[in-house]
Write a protein that holds these residues in place. Structure first.
Motif, PDB file in Angstrom:
ATOM      1  N   CYS A 146       0.821  -1.202   0.000  1.00  0.00           N
ATOM      2  CA  CYS A 146       0.000   0.000   0.000  1.00  0.00           C
ATOM      3  C   CYS A 146       0.862   1.262   0.000  1.00  0.00           C
ATOM      4  O   CYS A 146       0.519   2.246  -0.624  1.00  0.00           O
ATOM      5  N   PHE A 147       1.978   1.218   0.684  1.00  0.00           N
ATOM      6  CA  PHE A 147       2.830   2.388   0.779  1.00  0.00           C
ATOM      7  C   PHE A 147       3.956   2.382  -0.257  1.00  0.00           C
ATOM      8  O   PHE A 147       4.791   3.256  -0.275  1.00  0.00           O
ATOM      9  N   ALA A 148       3.975   1.382  -1.135  1.00  0.00           N
ATOM     10  CA  ALA A 148       5.006   1.312  -2.157  1.00  0.00           C
ATOM     11  C   ALA A 148       4.808   2.421  -3.181  1.00  0.00           C
ATOM     12  O   ALA A 148       3.693   2.818  -3.488  1.00  0.00           O
ATOM     13  N   ASN A 149       5.911   2.916  -3.681  1.00  0.00           N
ATOM     14  CA  ASN A 149       5.878   3.916  -4.740  1.00  0.00           C
ATOM     15  C   ASN A 149       5.333   3.227  -5.990  1.00  0.00           C
ATOM     16  O   ASN A 149       5.859   2.214  -6.422  1.00  0.00           O
ATOM     17  N   THR A 150       4.279   3.776  -6.593  1.00  0.00           N
ATOM     18  CA  THR A 150       3.670   3.128  -7.750  1.00  0.00           C
ATOM     19  C   THR A 150       4.622   3.076  -8.938  1.00  0.00           C
ATOM     20  O   THR A 150       4.423   2.272  -9.834  1.00  0.00           O
ATOM     21  N   GLU A 151       5.654   3.918  -8.943  1.00  0.00           N
ATOM     22  CA  GLU A 151       6.661   3.817  -9.998  1.00  0.00           C
ATOM     23  C   GLU A 151       7.439   2.516  -9.862  1.00  0.00           C
ATOM     24  O   GLU A 151       8.045   2.047 -10.815  1.00  0.00           O
ATOM     25  N   ASN A 152       7.444   1.927  -8.669  1.00  0.00           N
ATOM     26  CA  ASN A 152       8.182   0.698  -8.405  1.00  0.00           C
ATOM     27  C   ASN A 152       7.311  -0.547  -8.508  1.00  0.00           C
ATOM     28  O   ASN A 152       7.714  -1.614  -8.090  1.00  0.00           O
ATOM     29  N   MET A 153       6.100  -0.408  -9.046  1.00  0.00           N
ATOM     30  CA  MET A 153       5.168  -1.525  -9.133  1.00  0.00           C
ATOM     31  C   MET A 153       4.514  -1.554 -10.512  1.00  0.00           C
ATOM     32  O   MET A 153       4.181  -0.513 -11.058  1.00  0.00           O
ATOM     33  N   SER A 154       4.342  -2.760 -11.049  1.00  0.00           N
ATOM     34  CA  SER A 154       3.616  -2.911 -12.308  1.00  0.00           C
ATOM     35  C   SER A 154       2.744  -4.160 -12.222  1.00  0.00           C
ATOM     36  O   SER A 154       3.022  -5.071 -11.443  1.00  0.00           O
ATOM     37  N   ILE A 155       1.676  -4.189 -13.024  1.00  0.00           N
ATOM     38  CA  ILE A 155       0.759  -5.330 -13.049  1.00  0.00           C
ATOM     39  C   ILE A 155       0.611  -5.804 -14.492  1.00  0.00           C
ATOM     40  O   ILE A 155       0.379  -5.004 -15.390  1.00  0.00           O
ATOM     41  N   GLU A 156       0.752  -7.103 -14.674  1.00  0.00           N
ATOM     42  CA  GLU A 156       0.564  -7.730 -15.987  1.00  0.00           C
ATOM     43  C   GLU A 156      -0.616  -8.690 -15.881  1.00  0.00           C
ATOM     44  O   GLU A 156      -0.650  -9.537 -14.984  1.00  0.00           O
ATOM     45  N   TYR A 157      -1.583  -8.566 -16.786  1.00  0.00           N
ATOM     46  CA  TYR A 157      -2.770  -9.419 -16.781  1.00  0.00           C
ATOM     47  C   TYR A 157      -2.645 -10.487 -17.866  1.00  0.00           C
ATOM     48  O   TYR A 157      -2.140 -10.217 -18.954  1.00  0.00           O
ATOM     49  N   PHE A 158      -3.146 -11.679 -17.565  1.00  0.00           N
ATOM     50  CA  PHE A 158      -3.150 -12.774 -18.522  1.00  0.00           C
ATOM     51  C   PHE A 158      -4.584 -13.075 -18.960  1.00  0.00           C
ATOM     52  O   PHE A 158      -5.535 -12.720 -18.262  1.00  0.00           O
ATOM     53  N   GLU A 159      -4.737 -13.727 -20.113  1.00  0.00           N
ATOM     54  CA  GLU A 159      -6.050 -13.980 -20.704  1.00  0.00           C
ATOM     55  C   GLU A 159      -6.974 -14.787 -19.806  1.00  0.00           C
ATOM     56  O   GLU A 159      -8.188 -14.619 -19.847  1.00  0.00           O
ATOM     57  N   ASP A 160      -6.411 -15.660 -18.981  1.00  0.00           N
ATOM     58  CA  ASP A 160      -7.243 -16.517 -18.129  1.00  0.00           C
ATOM     59  C   ASP A 160      -7.666 -15.843 -16.825  1.00  0.00           C
ATOM     60  O   ASP A 160      -8.268 -16.477 -15.958  1.00  0.00           O
ATOM     61  N   GLY A 161      -7.355 -14.555 -16.666  1.00  0.00           N
ATOM     62  CA  GLY A 161      -7.732 -13.825 -15.460  1.00  0.00           C
ATOM     63  C   GLY A 161      -6.652 -13.800 -14.398  1.00  0.00           C
ATOM     64  O   GLY A 161      -6.779 -13.106 -13.391  1.00  0.00           O
ATOM     65  N   SER A 162      -5.576 -14.553 -14.594  1.00  0.00           N
ATOM     66  CA  SER A 162      -4.461 -14.504 -13.652  1.00  0.00           C
ATOM     67  C   SER A 162      -3.662 -13.235 -13.917  1.00  0.00           C
ATOM     68  O   SER A 162      -3.832 -12.566 -14.947  1.00  0.00           O
ATOM     69  N   TYR A 163      -2.796 -12.886 -12.985  1.00  0.00           N
ATOM     70  CA  TYR A 163      -2.014 -11.653 -13.136  1.00  0.00           C
ATOM     71  C   TYR A 163      -0.737 -11.738 -12.327  1.00  0.00           C
ATOM     72  O   TYR A 163      -0.582 -12.573 -11.433  1.00  0.00           O
ATOM     73  N   CYS A 164       0.183 -10.853 -12.664  1.00  0.00           N
ATOM     74  CA  CYS A 164       1.487 -10.827 -12.021  1.00  0.00           C
ATOM     75  C   CYS A 164       1.767  -9.393 -11.564  1.00  0.00           C
ATOM     76  O   CYS A 164       1.676  -8.457 -12.360  1.00  0.00           O
ATOM     77  N   ILE A 165       2.075  -9.226 -10.289  1.00  0.00           N
ATOM     78  CA  ILE A 165       2.439  -7.921  -9.728  1.00  0.00           C
ATOM     79  C   ILE A 165       3.942  -7.929  -9.489  1.00  0.00           C
ATOM     80  O   ILE A 165       4.453  -8.793  -8.769  1.00  0.00           O
ATOM     81  N   THR A 166       4.639  -6.978 -10.091  1.00  0.00           N
ATOM     82  CA  THR A 166       6.087  -6.880  -9.951  1.00  0.00           C
ATOM     83  C   THR A 166       6.424  -5.650  -9.121  1.00  0.00           C
ATOM     84  O   THR A 166       5.925  -4.561  -9.404  1.00  0.00           O
TER      85      THR A 166
END
Length: 151
Positions: free
Chosen positions: A21-41
């Motif tokens: 919650c307190f992470a800098n959004t510049e340091n976070m990204s989200i990748e979505y996959f077709e099956d509804g799964s996702y990856c937060i980096t």
């Protein structure tokens, strides 16, 4: 509709984890996959290894969630960087991973470095009755600027 539900799930997870919650959004990204799964980096906090110089060891982690928002696995590249305001270099790179669902296995992982970049390459497979049913190739790259900013 799946994207809306996934987005709302991610929002709920972010609110549930104060560290994110307190992470800098510049340091976070989200990748979505077709099956509804996702990856937060997320780029983690760095550790200065020498008080008299600009040497930092810092991780970058990709967390993979299924379509129900359950954490399945995470993979991390950790790099050690030197920077001085006019240049930067990566002096060491290592990979690590953690499995949260026993159906997944990391079948390959390797670290490399070049210039001011550390790179982790991972192959993660999901198995059903011993047969691989899904493969995700994930590359996590961490780069240091001459001023010590990370991306």
């Amino acid at each position: 509709m799946k994207r809306v539900i996934s987005f709302l799930s991610v929002c709920l997870m972010i609110l549930s984890f104060p560290a994110i919650c307190f992470a800098n959004t510049e340091n976070m990204s989200i990748e979505y996959f077709e099956d509804g799964s996702y990856c937060i980096t997320i780029i983690g906090e760095g550790i200065s290894t020498r008080a008299s110089s600009n040497t930092v060891t810092k991780p970058k982690t990709a967390n993979y969630y299924d379509s129900n928002g359950n954490l399945q696995w995470s993979v991390t590249i950790t790099g050690t960087f030197n920077y001085n305001g006019s240049s930067a270099s990566c002096t060491n790179a290592s990979v690590s991973y953690r499995i949260y669902n026993d159906n997944w296995k990391v079948t390959e992982s390797k670290a490399s470095r070049s210039g001011a970049t550390a790179k982790g390459e991972f192959t993660v497979k999901k198995y059903l009755l011993g047969v691989p049913i899904k493969t995700i190739n994930k590359t996590v790259t961490l780069t240091c600027s001459k001023d010590g900013n990370f991306s």
